[in-house]
Design a protein around this motif. Structure first.
Motif, PDB file in Angstrom:
ATOM      1  N   HIS A  51       0.834  -1.213   0.000  1.00  0.00           N
ATOM      2  CA  HIS A  51       0.000   0.000   0.000  1.00  0.00           C
ATOM      3  C   HIS A  51       0.864   1.256   0.000  1.00  0.00           C
ATOM      4  O   HIS A  51       0.481   2.271  -0.584  1.00  0.00           O
ATOM      5  CB  HIS A  51      -0.948  -0.007   1.192  1.00  0.00           C
ATOM      6  CG  HIS A  51      -2.120  -0.907   1.000  1.00  0.00           C
ATOM      7  ND1 HIS A  51      -3.302  -0.714   1.653  1.00  0.00           N
ATOM      8  CD2 HIS A  51      -2.304  -2.004   0.234  1.00  0.00           C
ATOM      9  CE1 HIS A  51      -4.156  -1.653   1.288  1.00  0.00           C
ATOM     10  NE2 HIS A  51      -3.561  -2.451   0.437  1.00  0.00           N
ATOM     11  N   GLU A  52       2.017   1.200   0.645  1.00  0.00           N
ATOM     12  CA  GLU A  52       2.931   2.337   0.640  1.00  0.00           C
ATOM     13  C   GLU A  52       3.365   2.679  -0.785  1.00  0.00           C
ATOM     14  O   GLU A  52       3.629   3.842  -1.087  1.00  0.00           O
ATOM     15  CB  GLU A  52       4.169   2.046   1.491  1.00  0.00           C
ATOM     16  CG  GLU A  52       3.896   1.982   2.972  1.00  0.00           C
ATOM     17  CD  GLU A  52       3.521   3.326   3.551  1.00  0.00           C
ATOM     18  OE1 GLU A  52       4.122   4.350   3.159  1.00  0.00           O
ATOM     19  OE2 GLU A  52       2.608   3.364   4.403  1.00  0.00           O
ATOM     20  N   ILE A  53       3.444   1.683  -1.642  1.00  0.00           N
ATOM     21  CA  ILE A  53       3.842   1.913  -3.034  1.00  0.00           C
ATOM     22  C   ILE A  53       2.703   2.578  -3.799  1.00  0.00           C
ATOM     23  O   ILE A  53       2.847   3.677  -4.323  1.00  0.00           O
ATOM     24  CB  ILE A  53       4.249   0.599  -3.740  1.00  0.00           C
ATOM     25  CG1 ILE A  53       5.410  -0.071  -3.006  1.00  0.00           C
ATOM     26  CG2 ILE A  53       4.601   0.878  -5.204  1.00  0.00           C
ATOM     27  CD1 ILE A  53       5.707  -1.491  -3.469  1.00  0.00           C
ATOM     28  N   LYS A  83       5.276   9.650  -7.920  1.00  0.00           N
ATOM     29  CA  LYS A  83       5.929   8.478  -8.510  1.00  0.00           C
ATOM     30  C   LYS A  83       7.298   8.245  -7.853  1.00  0.00           C
ATOM     31  O   LYS A  83       7.688   7.102  -7.618  1.00  0.00           O
ATOM     32  CB  LYS A  83       6.078   8.653 -10.016  1.00  0.00           C
ATOM     33  CG  LYS A  83       6.558   7.415 -10.732  1.00  0.00           C
ATOM     34  CD  LYS A  83       6.528   7.576 -12.232  1.00  0.00           C
ATOM     35  CE  LYS A  83       6.869   6.268 -12.915  1.00  0.00           C
ATOM     36  NZ  LYS A  83       6.743   6.374 -14.379  1.00  0.00           N
ATOM     37  N   GLY A  84       7.998   9.327  -7.533  1.00  0.00           N
ATOM     38  CA  GLY A  84       9.292   9.197  -6.861  1.00  0.00           C
ATOM     39  C   GLY A  84       9.159   8.517  -5.507  1.00  0.00           C
ATOM     40  O   GLY A  84       9.955   7.643  -5.160  1.00  0.00           O
ATOM     41  N   ASP A  85       8.136   8.907  -4.741  1.00  0.00           N
ATOM     42  CA  ASP A  85       7.884   8.266  -3.449  1.00  0.00           C
ATOM     43  C   ASP A  85       7.533   6.794  -3.641  1.00  0.00           C
ATOM     44  O   ASP A  85       7.944   5.939  -2.856  1.00  0.00           O
ATOM     45  CB  ASP A  85       6.745   8.966  -2.705  1.00  0.00           C
ATOM     46  CG  ASP A  85       7.107  10.370  -2.251  1.00  0.00           C
ATOM     47  OD1 ASP A  85       8.307  10.710  -2.184  1.00  0.00           O
ATOM     48  OD2 ASP A  85       6.163  11.135  -1.968  1.00  0.00           O
ATOM     49  N   ALA A  86       6.778   6.515  -4.684  1.00  0.00           N
ATOM     50  CA  ALA A  86       6.403   5.131  -4.974  1.00  0.00           C
ATOM     51  C   ALA A  86       7.631   4.299  -5.347  1.00  0.00           C
ATOM     52  O   ALA A  86       7.758   3.147  -4.917  1.00  0.00           O
ATOM     53  CB  ALA A  86       5.371   5.088  -6.094  1.00  0.00           C
ATOM     54  N   GLU A  91      11.513   0.105  -3.855  1.00  0.00           N
ATOM     55  CA  GLU A  91      12.868  -0.337  -3.547  1.00  0.00           C
ATOM     56  C   GLU A  91      12.976  -0.812  -2.098  1.00  0.00           C
ATOM     57  O   GLU A  91      13.675  -1.781  -1.812  1.00  0.00           O
ATOM     58  CB  GLU A  91      13.855   0.783  -3.845  1.00  0.00           C
ATOM     59  CG  GLU A  91      13.977   1.050  -5.337  1.00  0.00           C
ATOM     60  CD  GLU A  91      14.649   2.372  -5.678  1.00  0.00           C
ATOM     61  OE1 GLU A  91      15.221   3.019  -4.767  1.00  0.00           O
ATOM     62  OE2 GLU A  91      14.569   2.756  -6.855  1.00  0.00           O
ATOM     63  N   GLN A  92      12.285  -0.148  -1.203  1.00  0.00           N
ATOM     64  CA  GLN A  92      12.270  -0.567   0.200  1.00  0.00           C
ATOM     65  C   GLN A  92      11.642  -1.957   0.333  1.00  0.00           C
ATOM     66  O   GLN A  92      12.133  -2.796   1.086  1.00  0.00           O
ATOM     67  CB  GLN A  92      11.510   0.464   1.050  1.00  0.00           C
ATOM     68  CG  GLN A  92      11.502   0.153   2.519  1.00  0.00           C
ATOM     69  CD  GLN A  92      12.881   0.219   3.166  1.00  0.00           C
ATOM     70  OE1 GLN A  92      13.798   0.867   2.658  1.00  0.00           O
ATOM     71  NE2 GLN A  92      13.046  -0.457   4.272  1.00  0.00           N
ATOM     72  N   PHE A  93      10.565  -2.187  -0.407  1.00  0.00           N
ATOM     73  CA  PHE A  93       9.909  -3.494  -0.391  1.00  0.00           C
ATOM     74  C   PHE A  93      10.890  -4.576  -0.855  1.00  0.00           C
ATOM     75  O   PHE A  93      10.995  -5.638  -0.233  1.00  0.00           O
ATOM     76  CB  PHE A  93       8.668  -3.478  -1.295  1.00  0.00           C
ATOM     77  CG  PHE A  93       7.873  -4.741  -1.234  1.00  0.00           C
ATOM     78  CD1 PHE A  93       6.829  -4.878  -0.334  1.00  0.00           C
ATOM     79  CD2 PHE A  93       8.163  -5.817  -2.070  1.00  0.00           C
ATOM     80  CE1 PHE A  93       6.090  -6.046  -0.264  1.00  0.00           C
ATOM     81  CE2 PHE A  93       7.435  -6.989  -2.006  1.00  0.00           C
ATOM     82  CZ  PHE A  93       6.397  -7.105  -1.107  1.00  0.00           C
ATOM     83  N   GLU A  94      11.610  -4.284  -1.931  1.00  0.00           N
ATOM     84  CA  GLU A  94      12.590  -5.245  -2.443  1.00  0.00           C
ATOM     85  C   GLU A  94      13.652  -5.564  -1.391  1.00  0.00           C
ATOM     86  O   GLU A  94      14.024  -6.733  -1.217  1.00  0.00           O
ATOM     87  CB  GLU A  94      13.257  -4.690  -3.707  1.00  0.00           C
ATOM     88  CG  GLU A  94      12.316  -4.589  -4.887  1.00  0.00           C
ATOM     89  CD  GLU A  94      12.914  -3.845  -6.063  1.00  0.00           C
ATOM     90  OE1 GLU A  94      12.704  -4.289  -7.198  1.00  0.00           O
ATOM     91  OE2 GLU A  94      13.601  -2.819  -5.840  1.00  0.00           O
ATOM     92  N   LYS A  95      14.145  -4.546  -0.698  1.00  0.00           N
ATOM     93  CA  LYS A  95      15.173  -4.743   0.328  1.00  0.00           C
ATOM     94  C   LYS A  95      14.635  -5.537   1.521  1.00  0.00           C
ATOM     95  O   LYS A  95      15.312  -6.413   2.042  1.00  0.00           O
ATOM     96  CB  LYS A  95      15.708  -3.394   0.814  1.00  0.00           C
ATOM     97  CG  LYS A  95      16.579  -2.691  -0.182  1.00  0.00           C
ATOM     98  CD  LYS A  95      17.007  -1.334   0.344  1.00  0.00           C
ATOM     99  CE  LYS A  95      17.695  -0.529  -0.736  1.00  0.00           C
ATOM    100  NZ  LYS A  95      17.944   0.853  -0.309  1.00  0.00           N
ATOM    101  N   LEU A  96      13.415  -5.204   1.941  1.00  0.00           N
ATOM    102  CA  LEU A  96      12.845  -5.868   3.114  1.00  0.00           C
ATOM    103  C   LEU A  96      12.530  -7.340   2.886  1.00  0.00           C
ATOM    104  O   LEU A  96      12.724  -8.166   3.772  1.00  0.00           O
ATOM    105  CB  LEU A  96      11.548  -5.157   3.533  1.00  0.00           C
ATOM    106  CG  LEU A  96      11.683  -3.866   4.317  1.00  0.00           C
ATOM    107  CD1 LEU A  96      10.309  -3.224   4.493  1.00  0.00           C
ATOM    108  CD2 LEU A  96      12.314  -4.131   5.673  1.00  0.00           C
TER     109      LEU A  96
END
Length: 99
Positions: free
Chosen positions: A40-42, A48-51, A56-61
């Motif tokens: 949902h954060e995405i 779009k930059g925040d998304a 990227e954060q999702f990928e790392k987590l």
């Protein structure tokens, strides 16, 4: 496939509701609420930059422990983020088939 054949220049938007379900199916039930929140954060990001940062954060987590979930998301990244290229007043109807 027909859309691509008849209108090859048309951009496509993947449905975030359906993609969320597909991603959640790849993780244990115990972490599904956290994963859903991260997704949902995405798609609810202000820009779009925040998304992109949230993506990227999702990928790392989750990439190391749940690669199939991340791969499902990465596979359609461009199509999932397409709605950000349109005026914000249209985002709700563009990003999901379940507005």
């Amino acid at each position: 496939a027909a859309l691509e054949e008849i209108y090859p220049q048309t951009r496509q938007q993947r449905c975030w509701m359906h993609k969320t379900g597909n991603v959640l199916n790849c993780v244990p039930k115990s972490i599904q609420p956290r994963v859903k929140s991260a997704l949902h954060e995405i798609w609810q990001a202000e820009t779009k930059g925040d998304a992109q940062q949230a993506f990227e954060q999702f990928e790392k987590l989750y990439g190391a422990k749940y690669p199939k979930a991340v791969e499902k998301l990465q596979k359609d990244r461009e199509e999932l983020m397409a709605f950000y290229d349109f005026p914000a007043e249209h985002w709700q109807s563009l990003r999901t088939t379940n507005p």
